[in-house]
Design a protein around this motif. Structure first.
Motif, mmCIF file in Angstrom:
data_model
loop_
_atom_site.group_PDB
_atom_site.id
_atom_site.type_symbol
_atom_site.label_atom_id
_atom_site.label_comp_id
_atom_site.label_asym_id
_atom_site.label_seq_id
_atom_site.Cartn_x
_atom_site.Cartn_y
_atom_site.Cartn_z
ATOM 1 N N ILE A 1 -3.099 5.755 5.089
ATOM 2 C CA ILE A 1 -4.515 5.887 4.725
ATOM 3 C C ILE A 1 -5.098 7.032 5.542
ATOM 4 N N ILE A 2 -5.696 7.994 4.864
ATOM 5 C CA ILE A 2 -6.310 9.118 5.589
ATOM 6 C C ILE A 2 -7.804 8.848 5.687
ATOM 7 N N GLY A 3 -8.283 8.551 6.897
ATOM 8 C CA GLY A 3 -9.707 8.295 7.109
ATOM 9 C C GLY A 3 -9.960 6.881 7.600
ATOM 10 N N SER A 4 -10.887 6.757 8.563
ATOM 11 C CA SER A 4 -11.152 5.448 9.176
ATOM 12 C C SER A 4 -12.625 5.065 9.064
ATOM 13 N N GLY A 5 -13.261 5.389 7.928
ATOM 14 C CA GLY A 5 -14.617 4.905 7.638
ATOM 15 C C GLY A 5 -14.505 3.548 6.947
ATOM 16 N N ILE B 1 -3.171 4.022 9.464
ATOM 17 C CA ILE B 1 -4.445 4.727 9.242
ATOM 18 C C ILE B 1 -4.437 5.962 10.134
ATOM 19 N N VAL B 2 -4.698 7.118 9.551
ATOM 20 C CA VAL B 2 -4.917 8.318 10.368
ATOM 21 C C VAL B 2 -6.432 8.453 10.500
ATOM 22 N N ALA B 3 -6.946 8.266 11.742
ATOM 23 C CA ALA B 3 -8.392 8.081 11.934
ATOM 24 C C ALA B 3 -9.207 9.354 11.771
ATOM 25 N N GLY B 4 -8.605 10.520 12.018
ATOM 26 C CA GLY B 4 -9.349 11.772 11.873
ATOM 27 C C GLY B 4 -10.236 12.071 13.066
ATOM 28 N N VAL C 1 -3.454 5.839 14.089
ATOM 29 C CA VAL C 1 -3.152 7.001 14.919
ATOM 30 C C VAL C 1 -4.423 7.862 14.979
ATOM 31 N N TYR C 2 -4.807 8.231 16.220
ATOM 32 C CA TYR C 2 -6.048 8.996 16.399
ATOM 33 C C TYR C 2 -5.725 10.485 16.333
ATOM 34 N N ASP C 3 -5.585 10.965 15.133
ATOM 35 C CA ASP C 3 -5.174 12.339 14.903
ATOM 36 C C ASP C 3 -5.758 12.783 13.568
ATOM 37 N N GLN C 4 -5.553 14.056 13.248
ATOM 38 C CA GLN C 4 -6.131 14.654 12.047
ATOM 39 C C GLN C 4 -4.988 15.074 11.128
#
Ligand code: FAD
Length: 319
Positions: free
Chosen positions: A7-11, A30-33, A77-80
């Motif tokens: 999942i791209i995005g953590s909203g 989840i990739v938090a962005g 993962v806290y990355d973009q």
């Protein structure tokens, strides 16, 4: 690392998709962005999300979403994500750290960002009277005068919404006409509490701790004056966060991801989109969460069907 769903995005959309996907027993990342928790981490009080009768602070609400997703085993993962390859099997995401994520399905929930004017006071008073969402913040200015900047359909919708709550709505329009559809223009013109200021641009939002007024300039005469307002709503459009998907996935002319009717399927097999990144109309936390749920269910069904077909093909070949 290979996942069932990335999942791209953590909203609200990304976390809701994660809650549903993880509870379905799927291996999920989840990739938090750059903005973990999404747009609501930029606001204070959220009063219209069901389940919080006393309201909730945006960052606290997104913390609750995160904890709920992690409780069911979603990894974060806290990355973009910098680059994607969505047509391959498995699909690949390149992170800023250099790591490559492989996944069978991908849910895109990268949201959108409001466009700003870049004038003095706008960012300083953001969240203290400056807003880009009348439905979110209009209630805080009930009975008080506000300004809306823009002359498109969205600006008209924002002005009409605010006209039911606020004492006066000043619409600031750069030209001598609006871009909005005729019907929207007619509705605005026939609303007595909406005052249209043609050839007028805002040049400064005024106020120490909260908005007290807006300094405007008439483009023909050059005259400047202050309109006293408590809320300043910028309605000049949003930019969906889809730059990294350009050329791979179908986008509409504004850059929003196109999904198939009544679903979150995109034009690429196994790629789903949820939340503001595919929604130029509603742009609310609850609608983002709703489509996040839909995306997880669509992805889970797609994965089951695909695995069943792959297994059936393998059995046929071996017999
Ligand atoms: C100030 C403010 C106040 C608001 N108030 C309300 C309110 O009161 N009620 C309401 O319902 N709505 C409100 N909204 C609107 C609401 O925040 C959005 O509708 C909602 O957050 C959309 O959710 P989303 O999950 O689609 O995207 P977002 O919340 O925008 O989240 C997008 C996510 O994608 C990530 N991302 C983007 N690009 C990448 C990338 N390349 N790689 C990895 N991750 C990426 C970001 O880091 C972020 O985590 C408000 C919005 C703002 C700005």
């Amino acid at each position: 690392m290979r996942y069932d769903i990335a999942i791209i995005g953590s909203g609200p959309a990304g976390y809701t998709a994660a809650i549903y996907g993880a509870r379905a027993g799927l291996r999920l990342l989840i990739v938090a962005g750059a903005e973990p928790g999404g747009q609501l981490t930029r606001t204070s009080e959220v009063e219209n999300y069901p389940g919080y009768p006393d309201g909730v602070l945006g960052p606290k609400m997104m913390e609750d979403f995160r904890r709920q997703a992690e409780r069911f085993g979603a990894e974060i993962v806290y990355d973009q994500v910098e680059k994607v390859e969505l047509r391959e099997d498995p699909k690949r995401l390149w992170l800023s750290s250099g790591e490559i994520i492989e996944s069978e399905a991908v849910i895109i929930a990268t949201g959108s960002s409001p466009k700003w004017l870049g004038i003095e006071g706008e960012q300083r008073l953001y969240g203290a009277g400056v807003s880009a969402c009348a439905v979110c913040d209009g209630f805080f200015y009930r009975g008080q005068p506000v300004a809306v900047v823009g002359g498109g359909d969205t600006a008209c919708e924002e002005a009409l919404y605010l006209s039911k709550l606020c004492s006066e709505v000043h619409m600031l329009i750069r030209r001598d006409q609006m871009r909005a559809s005729k019907i929207m223009q007619d509705r605005v013109r026939h609303t007595p509490t909406i005052h249209i200021h043609w050839h007028t641009i805002p040049i400064e939002v005024l106020g120490e701790k909260s908005v007290e007024g807006v300094r405007v300039r008439h483009l023909q005469s050059g005259d400047e004056r202050v309109i006293p307002v408590k809320g300043f709503f910028v309605a000049i459009g949003h930019k969906p966060n889809t730059d990294i998907f350009q050329g791979q996935i179908e986008l509409d002319p504004q850059g929003y991801i196109v999904t198939k009717p009544k679903s979150t399927h995109t034009n690429i097999e196994g790629v789903f989109a949820a939340g503001d990144v595919q929604d130029p109309v509603y742009r609310q936390a609850v609608t983002a969460a709703g489509t996040g749920c839909m995306a997880a269910l669509d992805a889970e069904r797609w994965l089951s069907e695909r695995r069943f077909l792959l297994k059936a093909t393998a059995t046929n070949q071996s017999s």
